[in-house]
Scaffold this motif. Structure first.
Motif, mmCIF file in Angstrom:
data_model
loop_
_atom_site.group_PDB
_atom_site.id
_atom_site.type_symbol
_atom_site.label_atom_id
_atom_site.label_comp_id
_atom_site.label_asym_id
_atom_site.label_seq_id
_atom_site.Cartn_x
_atom_site.Cartn_y
_atom_site.Cartn_z
ATOM 1 N N PRO A 255 39.951 24.008 32.281
ATOM 2 C CA PRO A 255 38.676 23.606 32.885
ATOM 3 C C PRO A 255 37.933 24.812 33.461
ATOM 4 O O PRO A 255 38.529 25.638 34.156
ATOM 5 C CB PRO A 255 39.107 22.641 33.998
ATOM 6 N N GLU A 256 36.663 24.939 33.148
ATOM 7 C CA GLU A 256 35.816 26.021 33.658
ATOM 8 C C GLU A 256 36.538 27.375 33.556
ATOM 9 O O GLU A 256 36.847 28.015 34.562
ATOM 10 C CB GLU A 256 35.391 25.731 35.101
ATOM 11 N N PRO A 257 36.805 27.829 32.343
ATOM 12 C CA PRO A 257 37.639 29.019 32.131
ATOM 13 C C PRO A 257 37.043 30.323 32.658
ATOM 14 O O PRO A 257 37.756 31.326 32.756
ATOM 15 C CB PRO A 257 37.778 29.077 30.600
ATOM 16 N N HIS A 258 35.754 30.322 33.006
ATOM 17 C CA HIS A 258 35.104 31.534 33.515
ATOM 18 C C HIS A 258 35.287 31.702 35.019
ATOM 19 O O HIS A 258 34.835 32.703 35.580
ATOM 20 C CB HIS A 258 33.609 31.476 33.194
ATOM 21 N N THR A 259 35.951 30.746 35.663
ATOM 22 C CA THR A 259 36.090 30.799 37.116
ATOM 23 C C THR A 259 37.472 31.350 37.502
ATOM 24 O O THR A 259 37.862 32.404 37.057
ATOM 25 C CB THR A 259 35.819 29.426 37.740
ATOM 26 N N ASP A 260 38.219 30.619 38.321
ATOM 27 C CA ASP A 260 39.427 31.182 38.930
ATOM 28 C C ASP A 260 40.542 31.502 37.941
ATOM 29 O O ASP A 260 41.413 32.324 38.240
ATOM 30 C CB ASP A 260 39.961 30.224 40.005
ATOM 31 N N PHE A 261 40.545 30.866 36.762
ATOM 32 C CA PHE A 261 41.612 31.111 35.783
ATOM 33 C C PHE A 261 41.165 32.030 34.646
ATOM 34 O O PHE A 261 41.759 32.025 33.573
ATOM 35 C CB PHE A 261 42.126 29.789 35.216
ATOM 36 N N ILE A 262 40.150 32.838 34.899
ATOM 37 C CA ILE A 262 39.646 33.725 33.849
ATOM 38 C C ILE A 262 40.684 34.788 33.458
ATOM 39 O O ILE A 262 40.685 35.266 32.328
ATOM 40 C CB ILE A 262 38.326 34.399 34.289
ATOM 41 N N PHE A 263 41.581 35.120 34.380
ATOM 42 C CA PHE A 263 42.596 36.127 34.067
ATOM 43 C C PHE A 263 43.530 35.640 32.956
ATOM 44 O O PHE A 263 44.021 36.448 32.156
ATOM 45 C CB PHE A 263 43.406 36.478 35.318
ATOM 46 N N SER A 264 43.760 34.335 32.881
ATOM 47 C CA SER A 264 44.613 33.812 31.801
ATOM 48 C C SER A 264 43.917 33.953 30.448
ATOM 49 O O SER A 264 44.572 34.226 29.432
ATOM 50 C CB SER A 264 44.978 32.346 32.070
ATOM 51 N N ILE A 265 42.587 33.787 30.432
ATOM 52 C CA ILE A 265 41.825 34.000 29.191
ATOM 53 C C ILE A 265 41.873 35.475 28.808
ATOM 54 O O ILE A 265 42.014 35.827 27.628
ATOM 55 C CB ILE A 265 40.362 33.544 29.369
ATOM 56 N N LEU A 266 41.760 36.338 29.801
ATOM 57 C CA LEU A 266 41.849 37.776 29.549
ATOM 58 C C LEU A 266 43.202 38.131 28.943
ATOM 59 O O LEU A 266 43.287 38.913 27.986
ATOM 60 C CB LEU A 266 41.619 38.545 30.853
ATOM 61 N N CYS A 267 44.270 37.540 29.475
ATOM 62 C CA CYS A 267 45.611 37.782 28.936
ATOM 63 C C CYS A 267 45.723 37.290 27.498
ATOM 64 O O CYS A 267 46.375 37.926 26.656
ATOM 65 C CB CYS A 267 46.659 37.095 29.802
ATOM 66 N N GLU A 268 45.103 36.155 27.220
ATOM 67 C CA GLU A 268 45.177 35.590 25.872
ATOM 68 C C GLU A 268 44.433 36.461 24.866
ATOM 69 O O GLU A 268 44.913 36.672 23.741
ATOM 70 C CB GLU A 268 44.587 34.176 25.866
ATOM 71 N N ILE A 312 39.769 42.810 48.910
ATOM 72 C CA ILE A 312 39.897 42.952 47.459
ATOM 73 C C ILE A 312 41.361 42.844 47.036
ATOM 74 O O ILE A 312 41.704 42.141 46.078
ATOM 75 C CB ILE A 312 39.316 44.298 46.992
ATOM 76 N N ALA A 313 42.237 43.530 47.777
ATOM 77 C CA ALA A 313 43.662 43.562 47.413
ATOM 78 C C ALA A 313 44.297 42.186 47.484
ATOM 79 O O ALA A 313 44.962 41.746 46.531
ATOM 80 C CB ALA A 313 44.398 44.536 48.342
ATOM 81 N N VAL A 314 44.094 41.486 48.594
ATOM 82 C CA VAL A 314 44.733 40.177 48.780
ATOM 83 C C VAL A 314 44.194 39.170 47.763
ATOM 84 O O VAL A 314 44.963 38.385 47.184
ATOM 85 C CB VAL A 314 44.529 39.671 50.221
ATOM 86 N N GLN A 315 42.891 39.190 47.519
ATOM 87 C CA GLN A 315 42.321 38.245 46.550
ATOM 88 C C GLN A 315 42.845 38.499 45.145
ATOM 89 O O GLN A 315 43.173 37.559 44.415
ATOM 90 C CB GLN A 315 40.793 38.333 46.557
ATOM 91 N N ALA A 316 42.906 39.761 44.749
ATOM 92 C CA ALA A 316 43.395 40.088 43.401
ATOM 93 C C ALA A 316 44.845 39.659 43.230
ATOM 94 O O ALA A 316 45.219 39.059 42.217
ATOM 95 C CB ALA A 316 43.241 41.584 43.139
ATOM 96 N N ILE A 317 45.666 39.952 44.227
ATOM 97 C CA ILE A 317 47.090 39.590 44.167
ATOM 98 C C ILE A 317 47.261 38.079 44.105
ATOM 99 O O ILE A 317 48.038 37.548 43.296
ATOM 100 C CB ILE A 317 47.846 40.178 45.370
ATOM 101 N N LEU A 318 46.532 37.358 44.957
ATOM 102 C CA LEU A 318 46.644 35.894 44.989
ATOM 103 C C LEU A 318 46.175 35.272 43.682
ATOM 104 O O LEU A 318 46.799 34.334 43.174
ATOM 105 C CB LEU A 318 45.841 35.331 46.159
ATOM 106 N N ASN A 319 45.077 35.776 43.143
ATOM 107 C CA ASN A 319 44.555 35.215 41.897
ATOM 108 C C ASN A 319 45.551 35.377 40.757
ATOM 109 O O ASN A 319 45.808 34.432 40.000
ATOM 110 C CB ASN A 319 43.223 35.875 41.535
ATOM 111 N N ILE A 320 46.124 36.573 40.626
ATOM 112 C CA ILE A 320 47.113 36.814 39.572
ATOM 113 C C ILE A 320 48.343 35.938 39.793
ATOM 114 O O ILE A 320 48.916 35.397 38.834
ATOM 115 C CB ILE A 320 47.494 38.310 39.536
ATOM 116 N N ALA A 321 48.734 35.776 41.054
ATOM 117 C CA ALA A 321 49.894 34.931 41.368
ATOM 118 C C ALA A 321 49.640 33.479 40.984
ATOM 119 O O ALA A 321 50.527 32.799 40.455
ATOM 120 C CB ALA A 321 50.227 35.039 42.853
ATOM 121 N N VAL A 322 48.428 32.986 41.220
ATOM 122 C CA VAL A 322 48.084 31.600 40.881
ATOM 123 C C VAL A 322 48.097 31.406 39.366
ATOM 124 O O VAL A 322 48.688 30.459 38.848
ATOM 125 C CB VAL A 322 46.703 31.221 41.457
ATOM 126 N N VAL A 323 47.433 32.309 38.655
ATOM 127 C CA VAL A 323 47.298 32.186 37.204
ATOM 128 C C VAL A 323 48.654 32.260 36.506
ATOM 129 O O VAL A 323 48.881 31.598 35.487
ATOM 130 C CB VAL A 323 46.346 33.292 36.679
#
Length: 365
Positions: A255-268, A312-323
């Motif tokens: 759902p809405e791949p350009h938002t919080d889960f965009i890193f998974s699309i980048l990995c793909e 920046i650091a905490v957000q990047a780490i948390l986002n990658i951890a979620v994805v």
């Protein structure tokens, strides 16, 4: 001879991350944008506008003396508080997925929590700089917690639990940089755990997210759906990815791949190599941010640079951890990469302050 220069590595890393973000937002969103708005460029155009405005703000801020923000710290904090209150008012705050996180001002959408992060960092940097080392550290600790808790409560009411916790985490990191004894952190950690537990179990959907983290296949079509699709995307990427624009999961699976889960699309699309490259860029950003902090001309500059870098650091780490399904799903965007005008604008504002501080560091040549 002494000269003052801007930190070009930080600037180049920021611009590179932002440009990668624009490319990935277009790649991740063009199908969804056409499906929703019959315009594949819908999100790309909005992000480009936000990025151009952000670069302008970054340039203007970098030319200013960062010490002016010390004088404006209370104004920033009050402004952030007012907007966080306004967003909770029906008719002013936009209701999306049972949450009020946005204010619509004509054609412009504004997310007050993005302002709040930087407003709190500026205020705490100013307050902690003015506080003498001989002053009661307990009093400093309590006042800092009260200032942070105002934002925590207002953001939690949106509801936005992840950003509310992020606010407290940044405050704790700044107190650590100021020199607060570790005993205070152990105390606040012990006292806050029951509160955070209550706030979590109070809402059923938060408990379901935690359960989905440990066993997403228990409910693969609902609670565990997004985690499963994200892991499919990451696993499909392999070493070098399926190729830019070739993601399958962005075809309405995530759902809405350009938002919080965009890193998974980048990995793909870019694979393990692309993911590691992004992580290295963030490491370089964090390194340069801390270098600026450690060499800042004064304690206010040190605390301000440390606080901004921590965002920046905490957000990047948390986002990658979620994805990657390392922590429960939360709405924490990846800085510079995730779609969002408010996000890119305020992060560029923060980078502008870092560059302003770096310009006032004396460099021997």
């Amino acid at each position: 001879m002494e000269r003052k220069i801007v930190d070009y590595p930080l600037l180049y890393v920021t611009l590179l991350l932002s440009l990668i973000g624009v490319v990935m937002i277009f790649s991740a969103s063009y199908y969804y944008a056409y499906y929703q708005f019959h315009d594949s460029y819908h999100f790309l155009k909005k992000q480009l506008i936000g990025l151009v405005l952000g670069i302008a703000v970054m340039y203007i801020t970098s030319q200013m003396d960062y010490k002016i923000f010390k004088k404006l710290s209370v104004l920033f904090y009050i402004t952030g508080t007012v907007f966080l209150v306004l967003v909770l008012i029906p008719g002013i705050g936009k209701l999306v997925n049972n949450a009020r996180r946005w204010i619509d001002i004509g054609p412009i959408q504004f997310q007050p929590s993005e302002l709040a992060k930087y407003a709190l960092v500026i205020l705490l940097a100013s307050y902690l700089d003015e506080t003498a080392e001989t002053k009661s550290k307990f009093k400093v600790f309590i006042i800092s917690i009260i200032l942070s808790s105002v934002y925590f409560i207002l953001i939690y009411k949106e509801p936005n639990m992840s950003t509310a916790i992020l606010i407290l985490a940044i405050a704790m990191l700044m107190l650590f940089a100021w020199g607060l004894n570790i005993g205070y952190f152990l105390t606040i950690g012990s006292l806050s755990l029951p509160v955070l537990y209550y706030l979590t179990v109070k809402e059923a959907y938060r408990v379901e997210r935690i359960q989905a983290l440990f066993n997403p296949w228990a409910d693969p079509t609902d609670k565990g759906y997004q985690i499963i699709q994200s892991l499919y995307a990451i696993g499909s990427g392999g070493l070098f990815g399926m190729g830019l624009g070739q993601s399958r999961q962005k075809l309405l699976y995530i759902p809405e791949p350009h938002t919080d889960f965009i890193f998974s699309i980048l990995c793909e699309e870019l694979g393990f190599a692309g993911a590691v490259s992004i992580i290295i860029l963030f490491i370089l950003f964090i390194w340069r941010g801390f270098v600026i902090a450690l060499n800042a001309p004064d304690r206010f500059g040190l605390l301000l640079a440390f606080g901004i870098t921590s965002i920046i650091a905490v957000q990047a780490i948390l986002n990658i951890a979620v994805v990657t399904a390392s922590v429960p799903a939360t709405g924490v965007p990846m800085p510079f990469i995730t779609y969002g005008g408010s996000s890119i604008l305020f992060h560029m504002f923060g980078v502008g302050i870092l560059l302003s501080i770096s310009r006032r560091i004396k460099v021997l040549k």
